[in-house]
Write an enzyme that holds these catalytic residues in place. Structure first.
Site, PDB file in Angstrom:
ATOM      1  N   TYR A   1      -2.392  -8.224  16.236  1.00  0.00           N
ATOM      2  CA  TYR A   1      -2.182  -7.211  15.185  1.00  0.00           C
ATOM      3  C   TYR A   1      -3.185  -6.066  15.347  1.00  0.00           C
ATOM      4  CZ  TYR A   1      -2.808  -5.075  10.604  1.00  0.00           C
ATOM      5  OH  TYR A   1      -2.964  -4.173   9.592  1.00  0.00           O
TER       6      TYR A   1
ATOM      7  N   THR B   1      10.036  -6.231   4.937  1.00  0.00           N
ATOM      8  CA  THR B   1       9.057  -6.895   4.069  1.00  0.00           C
ATOM      9  C   THR B   1       8.893  -6.160   2.735  1.00  0.00           C
ATOM     10  OG1 THR B   1       7.275  -5.697   5.222  1.00  0.00           O
ATOM     11  CG2 THR B   1       7.693  -7.959   5.927  1.00  0.00           C
TER      12      THR B   1
ATOM     13  N   VAL C   1       0.842  -1.203   0.000  1.00  0.00           N
ATOM     14  CA  VAL C   1       0.000   0.000   0.000  1.00  0.00           C
ATOM     15  C   VAL C   1       0.876   1.252   0.000  1.00  0.00           C
ATOM     16  CG1 VAL C   1      -1.771   1.269   1.253  1.00  0.00           C
ATOM     17  CG2 VAL C   1      -1.881  -1.218   1.167  1.00  0.00           C
TER      18      VAL C   1
ATOM     19  N   THR D   1      -6.805  -0.300  10.658  1.00  0.00           N
ATOM     20  CA  THR D   1      -7.328  -1.526  10.056  1.00  0.00           C
ATOM     21  C   THR D   1      -8.698  -1.903  10.600  1.00  0.00           C
ATOM     22  OG1 THR D   1      -6.979  -3.941   9.965  1.00  0.00           O
ATOM     23  CG2 THR D   1      -5.983  -2.814  11.797  1.00  0.00           C
TER      24      THR D   1
END
Ligand code: UFG
Length: 318
Positions: free
Chosen positions: A138, A35, A12, A114
């Site tokens: 998370y 990552t 993103v 999120t």
């Protein structure tokens, strides 16, 4: 504006960095490449490879107008077995960043929050006023950061917007999803179409949904990027605004697999597997607040379009 984009070498983050460059902003990407991929940083952006917690204080002395904070650990399953990686990697890093912003008078923040902050919804579509009871570490870390941002906005006048993403998919030309450890449905199904996986396992066919499989709200990554541009333009000093980003329409896992078959022309063998722990049956956003307050409207809500763009990206990289 002069903007620091954390995690701008990730999925993103790279799409948003590309759109920020294209719309005339001066962009500095900071990413530790844990990552992300250096070649995902768009041309025209300056790239600093660094640990954000360590580099934030020095970097932000450079006269920045704002920060877009994408960098995060984001694997739900991993967060349950290695929570330290998430509390340190997500929360501590974000606190260092917030302190560096405060110390250097950097006024604006757009944060990647999120849908996982809500946990199992009581009502669908999910409003921003829904209870936040994350069911995984998370989501808990992202919610903790949202709380911290609210405090900094009140205490220090920070102008902040948190965007709560639902299921992001699709690609923007050469910018797309390239996770070494892939857990998301659409890229995994496309790996089957590409021939690098034999079949897709669909987790659970006994959910209380129309076809028994989970339902998710897929948002095109380019629509998501446009929401960041609007959020940046609509920050207000001393306020922390929070918006859900989805289309308001859900697609079942079976429907996703079938649409991938339609797009790729591949039979995509599917088998049913046990439920994946922690998966809510239905996650669909109410995106009316983002429409009302940011003037945001998803332009690519069609699943076929989203998957076509992801497939073109996947094939181009194969
Ligand atoms: N799924 C499968 N097989 C797979 C992979 C996924 O059946 O091989 C299913 C999942 O069980 C789920 C659906 O596909 O029902 C979507 O799963 P994803 O992993 O693609 O996405 P999630 O909905 O679990 O996660 C997304 C974001 C997370 C965020 C979460 C909010 O990717 O970052 O929404 O709940 F935390």
């Amino acid at each position: 504006m002069k903007l620091l984009v954390t995690g701008g070498a990730g999925y993103v983050g790279s799409v948003c960095a590309a759109r920020l460059v294209e719309t005339g902003h001066e962009v500095v990407v900071v990413d530790d490449l844990s990552t992300g991929h250096a070649d995902a940083v768009p041309d025209g952006a300056t790239f600093v490879e660094a640990d954000i917690a360590e580099a934030a204080a020095d970097l932000l002395t450079g006269g920045f107008d704002g920060v877009l904070h994408f960098a995060a650990k984001s694997l739900v399953g991993e967060s349950m077995v290695d929570p330290s990686k998430y509390w340190a990697g997500n929360v501590l890093t974000s606190l260092r960043l917030l302190d560096a912003m405060r110390d250097n008078g950097v006024a604006r923040l757009v944060f990647s929050s999120t849908a996982a902050t809500y946990g199992e919804p009581e009502q669908v579509p999910i409003l921003e006023t829904a209870p936040t009871r994350p069911t995984n570490t998370y989501g808990a870390t992202k919610l903790a950061i949202d709380h911290a941002i609210t405090s900094y906005a009140k205490a220090h006048g920070l102008a902040a917007v948190s965007l709560r993403y639902f299921n992001v998919a699709g690609a923007y030309g050469a910018f797309g999803e390239r996770h070494t450890t892939e857990t998301h449905l659409i890229p995994i199904v496309l790996q089957v179409a590409l021939g690098t996986r034999p079949a897709i396992s669909i987790y659970g066919d006994d959910y209380p949904t129309a076809d028994g499989t989970c339902v998710r709200d897929y948002i095109h990554v380019l629509d998501l990027a446009e929401a960041h541009l609007l959020a940046l333009a609509n920050t207000r000093a001393g306020e922390h605004q929070i918006y859900n980003l989805g289309t308001g329409t859900g697609f079942s896992n079976r429907e996703v697999v079938q649409t991938c078959r339609d797009v790729t022309g591949h039979p995509i063998p599917a088998e049913f597997a046990p439920r994946r722990p922690g998966d809510p049956a239905v996650l669909v956003a109410s995106a009316t607040a983002a429409a009302e307050h940011l003037g945001w409207k998803p332009e690519r809500p069609d699943l076929h379009t989203i998957i076509t763009d992801a497939w073109n990206f996947t094939q181009a990289r194969a």
